[in-house]
Design a protein around this motif. Sequence first.
Motif, PDB file in Angstrom:
ATOM      1  N   SER A  96      -7.061  12.371   6.435  1.00 31.98           N
ATOM      2  CA  SER A  96      -5.549  13.485   5.872  1.00 31.98           C
ATOM      3  C   SER A  96      -5.534  13.231   4.299  1.00 31.98           C
ATOM      4  O   SER A  96      -5.475  14.197   3.673  1.00 31.98           O
ATOM      5  CB  SER A  96      -4.378  12.631   6.715  1.00 31.98           C
ATOM      6  N   PHE A  97      -5.976  12.268   3.631  1.00 33.06           N
ATOM      7  CA  PHE A  97      -5.858  11.325   2.420  1.00 33.06           C
ATOM      8  C   PHE A  97      -7.236  12.694   1.881  1.00 33.06           C
ATOM      9  O   PHE A  97      -6.673  13.547   0.703  1.00 33.06           O
ATOM     10  CB  PHE A  97      -6.038  10.336   2.154  1.00 33.06           C
ATOM     11  N   ILE A  98      -8.619  12.612   3.014  1.00 34.45           N
ATOM     12  CA  ILE A  98      -9.709  13.632   2.038  1.00 34.45           C
ATOM     13  C   ILE A  98      -9.760  15.079   2.212  1.00 34.45           C
ATOM     14  O   ILE A  98      -9.722  15.095   1.267  1.00 34.45           O
ATOM     15  CB  ILE A  98     -10.969  12.413   3.607  1.00 34.45           C
ATOM     16  N   VAL A  99      -8.862  15.380   3.153  1.00 34.69           N
ATOM     17  CA  VAL A  99      -8.587  16.659   3.380  1.00 34.69           C
ATOM     18  C   VAL A  99      -7.750  17.013   2.435  1.00 34.69           C
ATOM     19  O   VAL A  99      -8.256  17.975   1.645  1.00 34.69           O
ATOM     20  CB  VAL A  99      -8.058  16.733   5.105  1.00 34.69           C
ATOM     21  N   THR A 100      -5.857  16.694   2.086  1.00 40.66           N
ATOM     22  CA  THR A 100      -6.130  16.630   1.376  1.00 40.66           C
ATOM     23  C   THR A 100      -6.243  16.959  -0.222  1.00 40.66           C
ATOM     24  O   THR A 100      -6.036  17.465  -1.020  1.00 40.66           O
ATOM     25  CB  THR A 100      -4.466  16.356   0.969  1.00 40.66           C
ATOM     26  N   LEU A 101      -7.085  15.978  -0.107  1.00 39.34           N
ATOM     27  CA  LEU A 101      -7.569  15.393  -2.120  1.00 39.34           C
ATOM     28  C   LEU A 101      -8.604  16.472  -2.631  1.00 39.34           C
ATOM     29  O   LEU A 101      -9.197  16.925  -3.067  1.00 39.34           O
ATOM     30  CB  LEU A 101      -8.616  14.051  -1.957  1.00 39.34           C
ATOM     31  N   THR A 102      -9.737  16.904  -1.166  1.00 39.09           N
ATOM     32  CA  THR A 102     -10.063  17.830  -1.243  1.00 39.09           C
ATOM     33  C   THR A 102      -9.916  19.124  -1.092  1.00 39.09           C
ATOM     34  O   THR A 102     -10.601  19.816  -2.390  1.00 39.09           O
ATOM     35  CB  THR A 102     -11.311  18.115   0.149  1.00 39.09           C
ATOM     36  N   GLY A 103      -8.872  19.525  -0.846  1.00 41.88           N
ATOM     37  CA  GLY A 103      -8.045  20.907  -1.319  1.00 41.88           C
ATOM     38  C   GLY A 103      -7.449  20.667  -2.720  1.00 41.88           C
ATOM     39  O   GLY A 103      -7.677  22.013  -3.647  1.00 41.88           O
TER      40      GLY A 103
END
Length: 63
Positions: free
Chosen positions: A44-51
């Motif tokens: 979840s952190f990687i996806v949020t950071l990417t967005g």
Amino acid sequence: MISDFMSGLVRLRRGSWEMLASLLIAIGVIMLMQPVFLWAYTYSFIVTLTGTVMFIIVSHFPE
């Protein structure tokens, strides 16, 4: 409507890419708050950071 969205993505227009980045942020937050799947919480952190990074970059695209 779908063709306008895809055309905006191909032509690097701000509106379509901002919507995609916002959707990625929302998916990341949902993945963070769900209590069932550990893999979703893990990424979840990687996806949020990417967005978020994507939104910052896309905000410099032309309209």
